[in-house]
Scaffold this active site. Structure first.
Site, PDB file in Angstrom:
ATOM      1  N   CYS A   1       2.331 -41.424 -25.783  1.00  0.00           N
ATOM      2  CA  CYS A   1       1.848 -42.663 -26.415  1.00  0.00           C
ATOM      3  C   CYS A   1       2.023 -42.666 -27.928  1.00  0.00           C
ATOM      4  O   CYS A   1       1.642 -43.621 -28.593  1.00  0.00           O
ATOM      5  CB  CYS A   1       0.391 -42.902 -26.052  1.00  0.00           C
TER       6      CYS A   1
ATOM      7  N   CYS B   1      -4.010 -35.095 -27.450  1.00  0.00           N
ATOM      8  CA  CYS B   1      -3.604 -36.427 -27.845  1.00  0.00           C
ATOM      9  C   CYS B   1      -4.857 -37.224 -28.170  1.00  0.00           C
ATOM     10  O   CYS B   1      -5.832 -37.190 -27.420  1.00  0.00           O
ATOM     11  CB  CYS B   1      -2.859 -37.062 -26.670  1.00  0.00           C
TER      12      CYS B   1
ATOM     13  N   CYS C   1      -3.738 -43.639 -23.859  1.00  0.00           N
ATOM     14  CA  CYS C   1      -2.532 -42.848 -23.592  1.00  0.00           C
ATOM     15  C   CYS C   1      -2.134 -42.977 -22.121  1.00  0.00           C
ATOM     16  O   CYS C   1      -2.946 -42.738 -21.233  1.00  0.00           O
ATOM     17  CB  CYS C   1      -2.784 -41.388 -23.937  1.00  0.00           C
TER      18      CYS C   1
ATOM     19  N   LYS D   1       1.713  -0.263  -1.713  1.00  0.00           N
ATOM     20  CA  LYS D   1       2.163   0.532  -2.858  1.00  0.00           C
ATOM     21  C   LYS D   1       1.472  -0.033  -4.089  1.00  0.00           C
ATOM     22  O   LYS D   1       1.832  -1.105  -4.581  1.00  0.00           O
ATOM     23  CB  LYS D   1       3.686   0.463  -2.993  1.00  0.00           C
TER      24      LYS D   1
ATOM     25  N   GLU E   1       0.543   1.815   3.947  1.00  0.00           N
ATOM     26  CA  GLU E   1      -0.370   1.594   2.814  1.00  0.00           C
ATOM     27  C   GLU E   1       0.303   0.704   1.786  1.00  0.00           C
ATOM     28  O   GLU E   1       1.510   0.816   1.578  1.00  0.00           O
ATOM     29  CB  GLU E   1      -0.663   2.931   2.103  1.00  0.00           C
TER      30      GLU E   1
ATOM     31  N   ASP F   1     -27.590  -4.792  -8.624  1.00  0.00           N
ATOM     32  CA  ASP F   1     -27.260  -4.040  -9.843  1.00  0.00           C
ATOM     33  C   ASP F   1     -28.510  -3.620 -10.608  1.00  0.00           C
ATOM     34  O   ASP F   1     -28.571  -2.533 -11.176  1.00  0.00           O
ATOM     35  CB  ASP F   1     -26.395  -4.902 -10.781  1.00  0.00           C
TER      36      ASP F   1
ATOM     37  N   CYS G   1       1.911 -37.595 -29.835  1.00  0.00           N
ATOM     38  CA  CYS G   1       1.900 -37.487 -28.381  1.00  0.00           C
ATOM     39  C   CYS G   1       3.258 -37.937 -27.826  1.00  0.00           C
ATOM     40  O   CYS G   1       3.727 -39.030 -28.162  1.00  0.00           O
ATOM     41  CB  CYS G   1       0.784 -38.359 -27.822  1.00  0.00           C
TER      42      CYS G   1
ATOM     43  N   TYR H   1      -4.102   8.432  -2.210  1.00  0.00           N
ATOM     44  CA  TYR H   1      -3.143   8.246  -1.137  1.00  0.00           C
ATOM     45  C   TYR H   1      -2.518   9.544  -0.640  1.00  0.00           C
ATOM     46  O   TYR H   1      -1.712   9.515   0.278  1.00  0.00           O
ATOM     47  CB  TYR H   1      -2.053   7.251  -1.519  1.00  0.00           C
TER      48      TYR H   1
ATOM     49  N   ARG I   1       0.971  11.802 -14.016  1.00  0.00           N
ATOM     50  CA  ARG I   1       2.115  12.354 -13.304  1.00  0.00           C
ATOM     51  C   ARG I   1       3.151  12.904 -14.290  1.00  0.00           C
ATOM     52  O   ARG I   1       3.778  13.919 -14.029  1.00  0.00           O
ATOM     53  CB  ARG I   1       2.720  11.240 -12.452  1.00  0.00           C
TER      54      ARG I   1
ATOM     55  N   ASP J   1       0.337  -0.840  -7.699  1.00  0.00           N
ATOM     56  CA  ASP J   1       1.133  -0.889  -8.920  1.00  0.00           C
ATOM     57  C   ASP J   1       0.269  -0.476 -10.101  1.00  0.00           C
ATOM     58  O   ASP J   1      -0.223  -1.308 -10.856  1.00  0.00           O
ATOM     59  CB  ASP J   1       1.677  -2.318  -9.102  1.00  0.00           C
TER      60      ASP J   1
ATOM     61  N   LEU K   1       9.329   8.177  -4.488  1.00  0.00           N
ATOM     62  CA  LEU K   1       9.626   7.725  -3.125  1.00  0.00           C
ATOM     63  C   LEU K   1      10.993   7.051  -3.090  1.00  0.00           C
ATOM     64  O   LEU K   1      11.385   6.380  -4.052  1.00  0.00           O
ATOM     65  CB  LEU K   1       8.590   6.696  -2.683  1.00  0.00           C
TER      66      LEU K   1
ATOM     67  N   LYS L   1      10.070  -2.301  -0.881  1.00  0.00           N
ATOM     68  CA  LYS L   1       9.646  -3.060  -2.060  1.00  0.00           C
ATOM     69  C   LYS L   1       9.562  -4.564  -1.777  1.00  0.00           C
ATOM     70  O   LYS L   1      10.359  -5.105  -1.013  1.00  0.00           O
ATOM     71  CB  LYS L   1      10.632  -2.828  -3.223  1.00  0.00           C
TER      72      LYS L   1
HETATM   73  S1  IVH Z   1       2.891   8.465  -1.817  1.00  0.00           S
HETATM   74  C1  IVH Z   1       5.420  12.212  -1.973  1.00  0.00           C
HETATM   75  N1  IVH Z   1       1.489   6.272  -1.545  1.00  0.00           N
HETATM   76  O1  IVH Z   1       4.534   5.109  -6.026  1.00  0.00           O
HETATM   77  C2  IVH Z   1       4.874  10.816  -1.897  1.00  0.00           C
HETATM   78  N2  IVH Z   1       2.682   6.589  -3.559  1.00  0.00           N
HETATM   79  O2  IVH Z   1       7.498   6.412  -6.115  1.00  0.00           O
HETATM   80  C3  IVH Z   1       4.121  10.479  -3.093  1.00  0.00           C
HETATM   81  N3  IVH Z   1       2.355   4.807  -5.206  1.00  0.00           N
HETATM   82  O3  IVH Z   1       4.336   6.844  -8.751  1.00  0.00           O
HETATM   83  C4  IVH Z   1       3.692   9.099  -3.218  1.00  0.00           C
HETATM   84  N4  IVH Z   1       1.007   3.581  -3.973  1.00  0.00           N
HETATM   85  O4  IVH Z   1       2.032   6.711  -7.735  1.00  0.00           O
HETATM   86  C5  IVH Z   1       2.318   6.977  -2.340  1.00  0.00           C
HETATM   87  N5  IVH Z   1       0.165   4.395  -1.182  1.00  0.00           N
HETATM   88  C6  IVH Z   1       0.985   5.096  -1.972  1.00  0.00           C
HETATM   89  C7  IVH Z   1       1.337   4.664  -3.257  1.00  0.00           C
HETATM   90  C8  IVH Z   1       2.197   5.439  -4.026  1.00  0.00           C
HETATM   91  C9  IVH Z   1       1.627   3.702  -5.144  1.00  0.00           C
HETATM   92  C10 IVH Z   1       3.192   5.203  -6.359  1.00  0.00           C
HETATM   93  C11 IVH Z   1       3.024   6.634  -6.772  1.00  0.00           C
HETATM   94  C12 IVH Z   1       4.341   7.020  -7.370  1.00  0.00           C
HETATM   95  C13 IVH Z   1       5.274   6.042  -6.776  1.00  0.00           C
HETATM   96  C14 IVH Z   1       6.212   6.767  -5.846  1.00  0.00           C
END
Ligand code: IVH
Length: 675
Positions: A415, A430, A436, A119, A117, A34, A412, A229, A140, A121, A84, A318
């Site tokens: 004790c 405590c 104790c 998903k 991939e 760094d 406590c 993605y 979005r 969060d 999705l 999910k």
């Molecule tokens: S593809 C048309 N890939 O999930 C396909 N979405 O319900 C578009 N998300 O809010 C999404 N990881 O931001 C895709 N590896 C991933 C993802 C991903 C997270 C989120 C995306 C969207 C939601 C889709």
């Protein structure tokens, strides 16, 4: 100094910094320490300050604008940002694969290639590059209209301000997720707690909150990460014909992609990937809420098209939710080894994070206040990975009329000793100390351990039996045990009993550092016990010492000093110590160094960077021998900083505070003068 070479120098520095950045934030493979990055950055800043005409908006120094926005403007997505479809079990996923085969008119035994991939969060965002330059970042929103957060996305080091390499389309819209890794989230919340500010419920909310800032300087201070993605609008150029290759291409242009992304054959491959990642979910260091499977072949994606607002060629499988709502039915108080009293929530059982949870930690009483939680409330319980479940939020709208406040106990629960809070600490403790019951067995195990009083043969099971039978209540009782009592224990033969008695007897001849360590004073490890012993020389002096003089001891700061002082002011602890001495525990007298040979007494030094002739531990020891305290951080109390090559933030801080900084050579002169 600027000269004709300056523009070229600036270019080189910018390219170097972009390369360092790419390796660090996109590839996760840092090229340099760094400090080296910082040095180049400062040099570029200096040259740009001297030549303001040469500043360009995509320079690495230009990420953070200094003017807050009035409000976010709206952005229309030319290509809508879709969502999705979900799968919740293996059958859902198998049906998805079957549907794809049917629509593509493929035989069911011909496996499709799927890109897999995590998903992520976080928050979905779109980045627009024109001729390789980042011109817009947007949320979005509802999929058609989002908010313009360009100034905020520019501050993320994982988002290139301009693409590297060549061959990118004239217009390229990159889509992905902005999220907060677990460690960054924890750091942010730790800081918020220290400053008595509101903590974030989870990394996703924290990421959303950080992006919603009108002042980009705040966003810049949050350790957000962008990972792409997919692509949206693409004009004036071609991309590969497979999703996985598109991602590789994006990475080569400087964008981060997820390291877990792989391509598999057939839906069986997807199921195997899902199981493997589900197992590793808690070790990834960032939250994911499922796995996204996408048909890799873009021409097949086009054939399949969309249904309502989701693609037919992708699905999100999910994971079990990590947060659920349940009812807080009551609160109990548990006393830990160090006497810390932890409020534990008793919950209406709820399935969360893959298990049924009926208890959750409430941490401490500050946390109860911050959450404003009452018995009867509906609460959000979070269980991420194998972490202890915790209450992160109250659903205030659902508070019933008969909810009741959680009272802070005064005594406590084990004790009955008084409970107390040390200034500046959130934890209630405590005061029973070694008296104790909750603290007894752990304290005894620590006392007899090898590096403490070293009572050979006194294992955990024996300690537990002795405590449960009421034969040993505190450590001094160990020296009153007789042969009959020991033989009466489970699996204890005569020979073992004799050996144990001999070991107990032998442990009486100890050293002062071992004795101090064995008492189990908070934060007093072996090194601190040694420093206390050599500084004060005898037990009575340690016991009588006040905070100020304790802070003079090498490596003892205000917190440890408070713990030590506090320990020796508790009547219970003094009684136990007296009993130990009465039973014959002894140690050799320590010869304390002559104070006049400690010319650096009262001074605090910090050593940072690389030392070339001295080992750092030697430098530290020699300074300590001269009476100095050697600290790990620079503060206004620091007397002097020794800085070697590669010194970073400590040096900067020392300079900012105007603390004298010397190099190794000057340190050697100081040592030679006094030693
Ligand atoms: S593809 C048309 N890939 O999930 C396909 N979405 O319900 C578009 N998300 O809010 C999404 N990881 O931001 C895709 N590896 C991933 C993802 C991903 C997270 C989120 C995306 C969207 C939601 C889709």
């Amino acid at each position: 100094m600027s000269d004709v070479n300056t523009p070229a120098e600036i270019d080189v520095l910018r390219d170097t910094l972009r390369r360092y950045n790419y390796h660090y934030y996109v590839l996760d493979e840092p090229l340099v320490p760094d400090a080296e990055y910082d040095r180049c950055y400062r040099e570029l800043e200096r040259l740009e300050q001297q030549n303001p005409g040469l500043i360009s908006p995509d320079s690495p120094t230009q990420r953070v604008g200094d003017k807050p926005l009035e409000k976010f403007s709206q952005v229309e997505h030319e290509v809508p940002m879709l969502s999705l479809g979900n799968a919740f079990d293996d059958d859902d996923l198998l049906s998805f694969d079957r549907r794809c085969h049917e629509r593509l008119e493929l035989p069911s035994d011909e496996p499709l290639s799927y890109a897999c991939e995590p998903k992520l969060d976080g928050i979905a965002v779109s980045l627009l590059y024109r001729a390789g330059v980042l011109v817009r970042g947007a949320t979005r929103g509802d999929g058609n209209t989002g908010e313009d957060i360009t100034v905020n996305v520019r501050t993320l080091p994982s988002i290139p301000l301009s693409l590297q390499g060549a061959g990118f389309p004239e217009i390229l819209e990159v889509r992905g997720e902005i999220y907060l890794p677990q460690d960054g989230f924890d750091r942010m919340n730790d800081e918020a707690r220290i400053q008595d500010k509101k903590v974030f419920v989870n990394p996703r909310n924290a990421a959303a909150g950080s992006l919603r800032q009108l002042d980009p300087r705040i966003t810049a201070s949050r350790p957000l990460v962008f990972c792409c993605y997919s692509v949206g609008l693409v004009e004036g150029g071609e991309l590969p014909q497979n999703h996985s290759e598109i991602l590789q291409r994006l990475q080569s242009w400087g964008l981060r992609i997820n390291a877990e992304s792989v391509c598999v054959e057939g839906i069986e491959g997807c199921l195997a990937y899902y199981r493997k990642l589900a197992e590793r979910r808690s070790m990834l260091g960032y939250d994911i809420d499922g796995i996204v499977f996408k048909i890799d072949d873009i021409s097949k994606q086009k054939k399949l098209g969309f249904v309502s607002r989701a693609p037919r060629w992708a699905i999100a499988y999910k994971f079990p939710a990590q947060e659920e709502v349940t009812i807080l039915e009551g609160v109990e108080f548990q006393v830990g080894r160090t006497g810390a009293v932890t409020p534990v929530a008793r919950l209406k059982p709820v399935f969360v994070g893959g298990v049924t949870v009926s208890n959750a930690t409430l941490h401490n009483f500050d946390e109860i206040g911050r959450l404003d939680v009452r018995v009867g409330d509906s609460v959000v319980v979070r269980r991420a990975g194998d972490v202890i479940p915790k209450i992160v939020q109250v659903v205030i709208e659902r508070r019933p009329d008969n909810s009741s406040a959680i009272c802070v106990p005064e005594h406590c629960p084990v004790c009955e000793s008084a409970l107390e809070r040390i200034d500046g600490e959130a934890v209630l403790r405590c005061t029973g100390g070694l008296f104790c019951g909750a603290q007894q067995s752990e304290a005894i195990k620590h006392f007899s351990s090898r590096r403490a009083m070293d009572i050979d043969g006194l294992g955990d099971k024996i300690v537990q039996q002795l405590v449960d039978a009421g034969q040993v209540r505190h450590v001094a009782d160990l020296y009153k045990l007789n042969r009959d009592q020991l033989i009466a224990l489970e699996r204890m033969g005569e020979k073992s009993a004799d050996n144990l008695l001999a070991a107990i007897e032998a442990s009486k001849r100890t050293t002062l550092p071992r004795f101090l360590f064995s008492l189990g004073i908070r934060e007093v490890g072996e090194a601190t016990a040694r420093n206390l012993s050599s500084f004060f020389g005898d037990l009575n002096a340690v016991m009588a010492a006040e905070k100020d003089s304790l802070e003079q001891v090498p490596d003892v700061g205000p917190i440890v000093a408070a713990y030590v002082e506090h320990f020796f002011r508790a009547e219970h602890n003094l009684e136990v110590i007296q009993a130990l001495c009465d039973s014959g525990v002894v140690w050799p007298v320590i010869v304390t160094p002559d104070r006049s040979s400690q010319p650096l007494l009262g001074q605090t030094w910090v050593v940072t960077g690389t030392l070339e002739t001295l080992a750092r531990s030697d430098a530290k020891q020699r300074l300590q021998d001269l009476g100095a305290k050697v600290a790990g951080t620079v503060s206004a109390k620091t007397t002097k900083v020794v800085a070697g090559p590669g010194a970073g933030s400590k040096l900067t801080k020392a300079e900012a505070l105007g603390i004298p900084v010397i190099d190794e050579r000057a340190l050697l002169v100081v040592l030679a003068e006094y030693e």
